[in-house]
Write a protein that holds these residues in place. Structure first.
Motif, mmCIF file in Angstrom:
data_model
loop_
_atom_site.group_PDB
_atom_site.id
_atom_site.type_symbol
_atom_site.label_atom_id
_atom_site.label_comp_id
_atom_site.label_asym_id
_atom_site.label_seq_id
_atom_site.Cartn_x
_atom_site.Cartn_y
_atom_site.Cartn_z
ATOM 1 N N ASP A 43 34.592 41.526 40.615
ATOM 2 C CA ASP A 43 34.805 40.261 40.286
ATOM 3 C C ASP A 43 33.766 39.195 40.924
ATOM 4 O OD1 ASP A 43 37.061 40.735 38.817
ATOM 5 O OD2 ASP A 43 38.376 40.185 40.254
ATOM 6 N N ASP A 66 34.013 41.210 28.958
ATOM 7 C CA ASP A 66 34.772 41.083 30.106
ATOM 8 C C ASP A 66 33.752 40.740 31.397
ATOM 9 O OD1 ASP A 66 37.350 40.947 31.608
ATOM 10 O OD2 ASP A 66 37.340 42.956 32.061
ATOM 11 N N ARG A 79 30.842 37.832 33.346
ATOM 12 C CA ARG A 79 30.544 36.380 33.365
ATOM 13 C C ARG A 79 29.105 36.362 33.518
ATOM 14 N NH1 ARG A 79 34.339 32.205 36.227
ATOM 15 N NH2 ARG A 79 33.093 32.825 37.983
ATOM 16 N N ARG A 83 33.675 36.569 27.085
ATOM 17 C CA ARG A 83 35.015 36.068 26.601
ATOM 18 C C ARG A 83 35.845 36.240 27.705
ATOM 19 N NH1 ARG A 83 33.564 39.011 22.051
ATOM 20 N NH2 ARG A 83 34.439 41.105 22.997
ATOM 21 N N SER A 84 35.490 36.040 28.997
ATOM 22 C CA SER A 84 36.347 36.060 30.363
ATOM 23 C C SER A 84 35.869 34.853 31.243
ATOM 24 C CB SER A 84 36.427 37.552 30.990
ATOM 25 O OG SER A 84 36.878 37.666 32.311
#
Length: 1825
Positions: free
Chosen positions: A215, A255, A257, A292-293
């Motif tokens: 992340d 998924d 960014r 899409r995240s």
């Protein structure tokens, strides 16, 4: 050594597995040469058959012995292969919770995904100064090694941190930098590390993004150079970045960014200052919604935005620049939303008035027309002309994205430059340590240009790593002088040549980029033609013509050729850049101002769709702009070459970060992922290189100690090397398997395992033999014991049986005898009883017969009497009955006759005859009646007359009767009604009777109920009585319980009181410790100040003769005052030095001054606010008081006016009355009437006297009224005018009563007097208030002036250079403190003068009183007595001089006294030859004389010189233990003397009368006692530090490593990181070394006369240090956590306790400080299996924290195969049982902790007058008094 020797039954091997990669198995039978199958049994009990490769016949890998599992260094393993490494890492990570492991020179770090308490300051201190192999693996160990090599070798270092995304690279780099900042002494004095850490939020926001694996993945690499000065302290840092992934700006996979900063901006779009950016949600922009995240779980982008902006502010990026950055980033988002439409197949257009393009142009400061044109057009230049050509939509979109990437890369470079400016230092850098944080080898399903460049960089790093490892191996072999050959290791130079050599992949790629019509396909064909079938590392996929495969060092990687050319070109439309350069936005122009020079430190030239930016070198002056056309590949290759040159110029250290699982679960190990990363990061290659040589290394002593069991007694020689050689030649036949070096024995891989197997077999055989012998001995002993027991039992049984038989015979004989005598006795008794019974029966029978006869005679006599009486009674009874019967009979007859007569009469009455008889009687009667009638006729006349007379009366009477009749009729009716009423009453009566019956029935019911109730009540009473008894019992029980509870409460209260007392003692100790730490910090700052002054002096090279450094400016006011001139000289010299040259910038002082300035500003602001509040309150109070005074004054004036009016009116009335009276007297009375003595005159006088009396009464009332007015003054002030008037009315009424003029006058005067009094009081209050206000204003003005002065000085300082700024601030602070001290000294001098003046007056008065007494005595003696005394010559003997215990010296000899007694005194000579504490006694005796002569200046200078002299000698010889101990003892003795002779009763209890006479008489030195106490504390802390420095090298070696009990501990095989030997070599410290040093400490302190309590405190502190250092090392060394080491520690501790007993120091508390170490040693030895063991451990280890207990259990390592490891379940049980403990989570003990010291009063019995001064001290100028 054949394979059959190792692959035997029960041998354990590793076999491949699809899920777990490798599985452990056990051989079920021996392997024989030629076997194709191995019979194995897995750990889960499954039997399998393992087929061998028929070609290679390679056997499965052997498993290491269990005692080697979990080793700190993987090279210590006997078998070095992949499964052994993987298993070792897994065991350490999963079971022992250890995330660091050495692999040769590499530190393998596994990300735990959990915060661990292993990075605190205590851990840093524990690793500081340690060798890399002496402690458990840690990032701090690598950092310490690099720091130590930098300082030792004077060579720059590098720490290379690599690994996958999410493996923890950034965290490892951060902890390494934190370690450097701490150990370099800069942790609290510089903020470079904080600035580097503050740069993390910025770099993470612009360089990190969410990926599928992490992340917060870093999408760039960085190399941070941490600069150090000559003292190896951090002075600055510099950051270089690599491999920025620019393509993420315009594209993100599912998924994933974009960079965090874009989402932070969108989340903060509602802020007022960001509304101009016209942003919205992240899903509204093309560049942020493709993945899409848009949201990361648990991350608040708005909050992260605040952190980013705060970090920018810390690093000097101002608010305007921040807004500029945000404008550029917002413009990039709007640019991504610009829609480009196709006009035709060859052209495109931006729709007019595009909103997003308009916002982009507004934010970037460019024109809409130019930008819209060049987004869809490009300029073509030929030799003659320039053409503008439209481009299709796809190319326009790519150009737009390329522009966005280029702008972002430029902004990234600009931010990095500003971060480096903030981290850059102005001081010259002496050396540096670089930290490289770069991601490692990557392979995905689709690999493109980005992965190619990353893997190319890793190939270069791996080559450098291999060469370094190879170099270290060969250096080790050469150092040991063993024959060696080149080690065959994987050389990836062919792979590097394939990529970067001429005609290599990058060269062909650049060539194809220069071709006009070059494409990815043609480039792929060139690759195939050039390298396919020519290079073994290059392959072509079978099913693709647009891909190629490279065999990298880690794995084969297939690269897709699509996009390689476009990403390598990295082209940007020049016209677009030109438009941006013409912008009005200054920051944007600044970004592109160096575009033509290409000097950006991190950004490559503008280009197309690429993911990489490469950091370039600075352009040479002659370099042309054609560098702008360099391809990305070429730039990356050059940048990488520069990095490799930097790394090759430094000593590298390697950290390989491993990601244990992809789900980020804490302490979860995925073997397949781990193996993949181990292969990619080079760890396995390190193992292979080590295994190719001699990985196992032993010193001769360690080999002998370990394998002594394999030797015979005849093999053991005095020469250890020859012994080892002889043994190895016998044990290992192949001499190539080992080599003998100078100090070590080198073994091939597996040889140590073979030796361990031989050792284990030998130990096993020995164990079996020992077991056999012991079991035989035990069984034989048991048999002999049983046989002896059987014989003993038989003997006792037979004896028991014989005794039973004899007892039976004796009992039989006794029974016969008893029977004989019993029968005889019974018969005799029966006979005697029968005889007695017969006699008794005869006697009783005769008596009975006599009684019967007597009774018969008596009964006969009584019967006769009874007959006589009965017969008489019967006769009388018969007579009475006869008489009664006769009478009754007569009555009955008479009654019968009367009844008959009555019956007869009744019959006659009914018969005719009867009527006849009646008529006869009637005739007679009629005749009689006739006669009567006649008589009545005669009378009738009379009666008629009478009747007539009575008629009238009759009429009246009749009327009466008629009325009576009427009344009777009414009565009859009433009777009739009454009868009816009677009926009703009867009914009522019946009803009442019925009710009565019911009532009676109810009564009976009630009575029954009452009886029942009574019964129940009685039962209840009985029950209540029972309950009462029970309650009484309970009451007694409760009383007893209350007593018990009271006792318990008392005990609890006592316990609580004890705990509270203990807590208060702890708080007192903490406060003492805090105070003493402040003293330590104060002393450190003093030393630092002195060092700075010395450095300045040395730098300017100006000799300063006679200069004396001020040791302390805070010890006391006196010391500051005394040495003010010296301090001023030092200031002048410092200023002179500053004028000549500038001292280097001291960041610590700068930061502290900044902090001090901030505190002063805050204090100023608080004072300003407080003064404002005070002024406002004073103003309000003054206004309120004036208002109240005005009100009170108005009320008083009104009241006085009313009273005056009333008094005037009364006065006028009285005057008028008096005038009228006089007039009347003069007119009406004759002249003689008014003469004296006349009646009128008397009347007037009486009236006058009464008036006077009334006047007196009125006067008293006036006085009472005045007192009431004064008492009610405050109440009148607090009320309104109406209330004031209403309250004055009663007083007015009193005034109206005044009638006399004199009375009115007196009242008026009294009121005026009270008014004057009130006005005077009011004026006094007003003046005092004005004075207070004026004082406050003056204070406010002074504070404002001080504040202005501070601001002016601060402004001046800020304008100065940093060096001069610090000196100026110091000078100002010192000047201010000096002025304050001078003011205080002036006040003190004034007070001293006053005291001296009063003392002189007192002496004068005492002298006069004495003279008067003498004169009085002389007057009492008569002159004759004086004359008559005989005058004989007397022989007066000469007395010896009586010394007073004082030493006199001259003022100018004070410096000589300090020099000879303090500065030049040798402690050793004094301690040996003189009495303890002699210098202290001499100084006090000198002080006594100064006090005796009442010379305060001399007292002050002597004390100040003494204190400064002690400080000076301690600064000069502070590392000498004897000096520090000597002056600690003398300082304490001097302090005790000041207390003992102070004159205070509490200190004079133990003095002799002579000592009490020596008390100080003129001065109170309590303040100096505090100064000396502080000095003693500083000396104590310095002593502890010196002792700690002496003991520190001995503790670990003597307490842990040295084998005090020989043969108990076993030495395990060690790896490349060689630990300190546990065998006592020459120069190695042992426990005896520690004991000898403690003996030396103790004897020295005793010789110096140190107080016994102080010695106890010193020894307690030393034992605490020994225990803390030992325990900390135990907690950080896995090899020390074993059963045998626990025994060694307990033995060592027992030796220390024995030493305490010998020195009588058991009560010092030193033993208690070793309790944690004792419990840790016990923990190593106790059983650790069952729940009972866990309970015992929890109750036993109360001095250890939970973290320490768990750490010891995790580190517990068996030294031999016969020991067992601690199971994970047992450790979890311990954690569960200890989870309720409330304790600090700190793992290590604080070795810097110093117990607060106290100095108990210890008076001396030595008489001062008996002290002799030896001539050796050269104090001849002192005179005894």
């Amino acid at each position: 050594m054949a394979a059959s020797e190792l692959y035997t039954k029960h041998a354990r091997v590793w076999v491949p597995d699809a899920e777990e990669v490798w599985k452990s198995a056990e051989l079920l039978k021996d392997y024989k040469q030629g076997d194709a199958l191995l019979q194995l049994r897995l750990d889960d009990g499954t039997d399998v058959e393992h087929k061998l490769d028929p070609k290679t016949k390679n056997l499965p890998h052997l498993r290491n012995p269990d005692i080697l599992v979990g080793e700190n260094d993987l090279t210590a393993l006997s078998y070095l292969h992949e499964p052994a490494i993987l298993h070792n890492l897994k065991v350490r990570f999963m079971d022992s919770k250890l995330i660091y492991t050495y692999c040769g020179i590499v530190l393998v770090a596994i990300n735990p995904y959990e915060t661990l308490p292993i990075y605190g300051a205590d851990i840093i201190n524990a690793y500081s100064g340690q060798n890399m192999g002496d402690m458990d693996p840690h990032i701090f160990a690598v950092a310490e090694e690099s720091y130590k090599q930098m300082a030792r070798d004077e060579r720059n270092q590098s720490i290379i941190v690599s690994g996958e995304s999410g493996a923890g690279k950034t965290v490892s780099a951060k902890y390494a930098m934190r370690y450097f900042a701490t150990v370099s002494g800069s942790a609290s004095e510089t903020n470079v590390e904080e600035k580097v850490l503050a740069s993390n939020p910025i770099m993470e926001s612009i360089g990190n993004a969410k990926t599928t694996r992490n992340d917060n993945s870093s999408r760039f690499g960085k190399y941070i150079e941490i600069g150090f000065n000559k003292k190896y302290q951090i002075i600055g840092a510099n950051m270089r970045t690599y491999l920025l992934e620019k393509s993420r700006v315009v594209f993100q996979a599912d998924d994933e960014r974009n960079y965090h900063i874009f989402y932070q901006l969108c989340a903060s779009a509602q802020l007022p200052e960001l509304k101009v950016l016209k942003l919205g949600q992240a899903t509204n922009f093309h560049y942020t919604k493709q993945g899409r995240s848009p949201v990361i779980d648990g991350v608040d982008d708005a909050k992260e935005m605040v952190n980013t902006r705060h970090a920018c502010t810390l690093l000097g990026i101002s608010e305007p620049y921040q807004m500029g950055i945000f404008r550029i980033l917002a413009a990039i988002l709007h640019l991504g939303n610009v829609e480009i439409k196709a006009r035709d197949s060859d052209s495109s257009i931006v729709p007019p008035n595009n909103a997003h393009l308009t916002v982009f142009c507004d934010l970037m400061g460019v024109t809409y027309q130019d930008m819209s044109q060049w987004l869809c057009h490009k300029k073509l230049k030929t030799a003659a002309e320039t053409y503008i050509k439209p481009i299709p939509k796809l190319q326009a979109v790519n150009a737009r994205d390329a522009l966005a990437k280029h702008i972002y890369a430029k902004l990234f470079d600009w931010i990095v430059d500003h971060v480096n400016k903030a981290l850059r230092s102005t001081v010259n850098q002496n050396s540096f340590i670089g930290v490289l944080d770069i991601y490692g080898f990557e392979t995905f399903e689709i690999n493109s240009f980005e992965q190619f460049c990353i893997n190319y960089a890793n190939e270069k790093l791996q080559q450098q790593f291999n060469m370094h490892v190879f170099k270290l191996e060969q250096e080790e072999y050469m150092k040991e002088q063993i024959p060696w050959t080149l080690i065959d290791f994987y050389d990836n130079q062919p792979c590097i040549n394939l990529i970067e050599a001429k005609m290599g992949i990058l060269d062909l790629l650049d060539e194809e980029c220069r071709m006009p019509k070059g494409s990815d396909d043609t480039w792929a064909q060139k690759l195939y033609n050039t390298h396919l079938n020519k290079c073994a590392l290059f392959h072509k996929p079978r099913l693709s013509n647009k891909a190629f495969i490279i065999q990298h060092f880690a794995d084969k990687v297939e690269y897709q050729c699509d996009g390689f050319l476009e990403k390598n070109k990295d082209t940007v439309n020049e016209e677009q850049i030109t438009v941006l350069k013409t912008s009005k936005f200054e920051l944007l122009v600044e970004l592109f101002q160096d575009e033509e020079k290409a000097t950006s430190p991190t950004g490559p030239p503008p280009g197309g769709r690429t993911r990489l930016s490469v950091k370039q070198t600075k352009t040479r002056p002659g370099q042309t702009s054609r560098d702008h056309k360099k391809t990305v590949g070429l730039q990356f290759r050059n940048s990488l070459q520069l990095l490799m040159d930097t790394l090759n110029a430094t000593t590298p250290h390697y950290v390989r970060c491993i990601k244990p699982n992809d789900n980020k679960h804490p302490f979860t190990f995925d073997p397949s992922r781990a193996v993949q990363q181990l292969r990619a990061c080079g760890v396995l290659e390190t193992i292979r290189i080590s295994a190719a040589g001699f990985p196992s290394r032993w010193t001769y002593q360690e080999f002998f100690s370990r394998y002594r069991v394999l030797m015979k007694q005849k093999d053991v020689l005095s020469d250890r090397r020859l012994t080892c050689r002889n043994v190895l030649e016998k044990l290992i036949k192949d001499q190539d398997k080992y080599q003998f070096g100078k100090t070590k024995i080198f073994f091939r891989a597996g040889q140590v395992a073979y030796l361990e197997k031989l050792r284990a077999d030998k130990l096993r055989v020995a164990c079996i033999r020992i077991q056999k012998t012991i079991r035989s001995w035990l069984l034989r002993k048991k048999y002999l014991r049983m046989r002896s027991a059987a014989i003993t039992i038989q003997r006792y049984v037979r004896g028991y049986q014989a005794r039973c038989l004899a007892k039976f015979l004796r009992r039989t004989q006794a029974a016969v005898t008893i029977q004989k005598f019993q029968r005889m006795y019974r018969e005799r008794k029966r006979y005697r009883r029968m005889q007695a019974a017969s006699l008794v029966v005869q006697c009783m029978l005769r008596a009975y017969m006599a009684r019967q006869k007597y009774q018969a005679m008596l009964q006969e006599h009584k019967t006769i009497i009874i007959q006589k009486r009965v017969r008489g009674w019967l006769a009388r009874l018969h007579y009475k009955r006869s008489l009664e019967a006769v009478v009754y009979l007569q009555c009955c007859i008479r009654r019968m006759r009367a009844r008959r007569e009555l019956k007869k009469l009744k019959i006659e009455a009914r018969s005719v005859e009867h009527f006849k008889k009646l008529n006869i009687g009637m005739e007679n009667k009629i005749m009689q009646l006739q006669r009567k009638v006649d008589e009545q006729h005669k009378d009738k006349k009379a009666m008629t007359e009478r009747l007539n007379s009575l008629a009238n009366s009759y009429a009246v009477e009749s009327e009466k009767l008629r009325n009576e009749v009427e009344r009777l009729r009414l009565t009859e009716e009433e009777a009739r009604n009454n009868s009816n009423r009677i009926t009703t009453l009867l009914e009522e009566l019946a009803r009442l009777k019925k009710e009565l019956c019911d009532t009676q029935r109810d009564k009976r019911t009630i009575e029954e109920w009452a009886d029942k109730y009574k019964l129940e009540t009685e039962q209840l009473v009985a029950e209540l009585k029972e309950q009462n008894l029970l309650l009484k019992t309970e009451k007694d029980d409760l009383n007893r319980l209350i007593q018990e509870q009271n006792q318990e409460m008392t005990e609890k209260m006592e316990k609580a009181l004890a705990e509270e007392t203990k807590q208060l003692e702890c708080e007192l100790n903490e406060e003492r410790s805090r105070y003493q730490n402040l003293l330590t910090e104060h002393r450190r700052l003093e030393d630092r100040h002195d060092d700075l002054k010395e450095e300045m002096t040395l730098m300017v090279n100006i000799p300063k003769p006679g200069h004396r450094r001020t040791d302390s400016t805070h010890s006391s006011n006196e010391s500051e005052y005394t040495y003010n001139s010296e301090f001023a000289e030092s200031e002048e010299s410092a200023r002179g030095a500053e004028d000549v040259t500038k001292a280097p910038l001291d960041m610590s002082l700068f930061l502290k001054l900044q902090k001090r300035v901030t505190e002063l500003e805050q204090e100023k602001q608080s004072l300003q606010n407080e003064l404002d509040k005070k002024e406002e309150q004073a103003y309000r109070a003054r206004a309120r008081e004036e208002d109240e005074q005005n009100r009170a004054r108005g009320a008083e004036l009104e009241y006085e006016s009313l009273k005056r009016q009333e008094l005037d009116s009364e006065n006028k009335k009285l005057k008028n009355d008096l005038n009228e009276l006089r007039k009347a007297l003069s007119e009406k009375s004759p002249p003689g009437v008014t003469a004296p003595g006349s009646p009128a005159y008397k009347v007037v006088m009486e009236q006058l006297n009464s008036s006077n009396e009334e006047l007196e009464v009125r006067k008293e009332e006036v006085l009472i009224l005045r007192s009431q007015l004064v008492s009610q003054k405050e109440a009148i002030h607090q009320k309104e005018n109406k209330q004031t008037m209403t309250e004055a009315m009663p007083c007015m009424e009193d005034v109206h009563k005044m009638r006399d003029a004199g009375e009115i006058t007196q009242a008026y005067l009294a009121l005026k007097e009270s008014n004057r009094l009130l006005e005077s009081q009011l004026q006094t209050l007003r003046k005092s208030h004005e004075n207070e206000t004026e004082v406050l204003r003056e204070e406010l003005q002074s504070v404002k002036e001080d504040n202005n002065r501070q601001q002016q000085l601060l402004a001046q300082n800020l304008q100065l250079p940093p060096e001069a700024r610090i000196e100026a601030s110091l000078q100002h602070e010192i000047t201010r403190l000096t002025n304050e001290n001078l003011d205080l000294m002036e006040q003190l001098e004034k007070q001293d003068k006053t005291v001296r003046k009063l003392k002189k007056q007192l002496k004068v008065f005492a002298k006069k009183i004495g003279e008067l007494e003498v004169s009085g005595q002389m007057e009492n003696v008569s002159p004759g007595q004086i004359i008559d005394e005989p005058t004989h010559p007397v022989n007066i003997p000469r007395k010896e001089k009586d010394f007073q215990g004082m030493l006199e010296y001259k003022k100018e000899d004070e410096s000589k006294l300090v020099k000879n007694l303090i500065l030049e005194l040798k402690p050793r000579g004094v301690a040996v030859n003189l009495i303890p504490g002699l210098p202290a006694y001499i100084l006090f005796m000198c002080l006594r004389h100064a006090d005796y002569v009442n010379d305060d200046q001399k007292v002050r200078t002597l004390l100040t010189s003494t204190i400064n002299g002690i400080k000076k000698i301690l600064k000069k010889r502070g590392d000498d233990y004897e000096t520090v101990s000597f002056w600690l003892s003398n300082t304490c003795r001097f302090l005790h003397c000041l207390k003992q002779y102070s004159g205070e009763e509490s200190f004079m209890k133990h003095n002799t009368p002579r000592q009490n006479e020596h008390c100080l008489s003129n001065f109170d030195l309590a303040e100096y006692r505090q100064v000396l106490s502080d000095l003693a504390i500083q000396i104590y802390q310095q002593l502890v530090k010196v002792m700690e420095n002496i003991l520190q090298p001995m503790i670990v070696s003597g307490m842990l490593e040295h084998e005090t009990i020989q043969g108990v501990s076993g030495v395990k095989p060690t790896g490349l990181r060689k630990r300190t030997s546990s065998i006592a070599d020459e120069g190695t410290y042992t426990l005896d070394s520690i004991l000898r040093q403690l003996n030396s400490f103790h004897s020295t302190m005793c010789q110096h006369g140190t107080d016994p309590e102080l010695i106890k405190q010193v020894i307690k502190q030393m034992f605490y240090i020994i225990g803390a250092v030992t325990l900390n090392n135990l907690l950080l060394r896995k090899d020390m956590c074993s059963w045998s080491k626990g025994m060694q520690i307990r033995y060592n501790v027992s030796q220390l306790e024995e030493w305490l007993r010998d020195k009588n120091l058991m009560t010092s508390g030193a033993k208690e400080t070793l309790e944690p170490l004792i419990q840790a040693a016990q923990l190593l030895q106790v059983k650790k299996k069952t729940d009972e063991d866990a309970e015992a451990i929890c109750s036993m280890c109360n001095a250890l924290s939970t973290a320490q207990i768990v750490k010891v259990l995790n580190l517990y390592t068996p030294v031999n195969e016969f020991e067992e490891r601690v199971s994970v379940s047992f450790i979890r049980t311990i954690q569960i049982r200890l989870r309720d403990r409330k304790e600090s989570p700190q793992l290590l003990m604080d070795t810097k902790n110093i117990y607060p010291v106290t100095f108990p009063f210890n008076p001396s019995s030595l008489a001062l007058e008996t002290i002799q001064i030896p001539s050796s001290l050269n104090l001849l100028f002192l005179t005894r008094v």
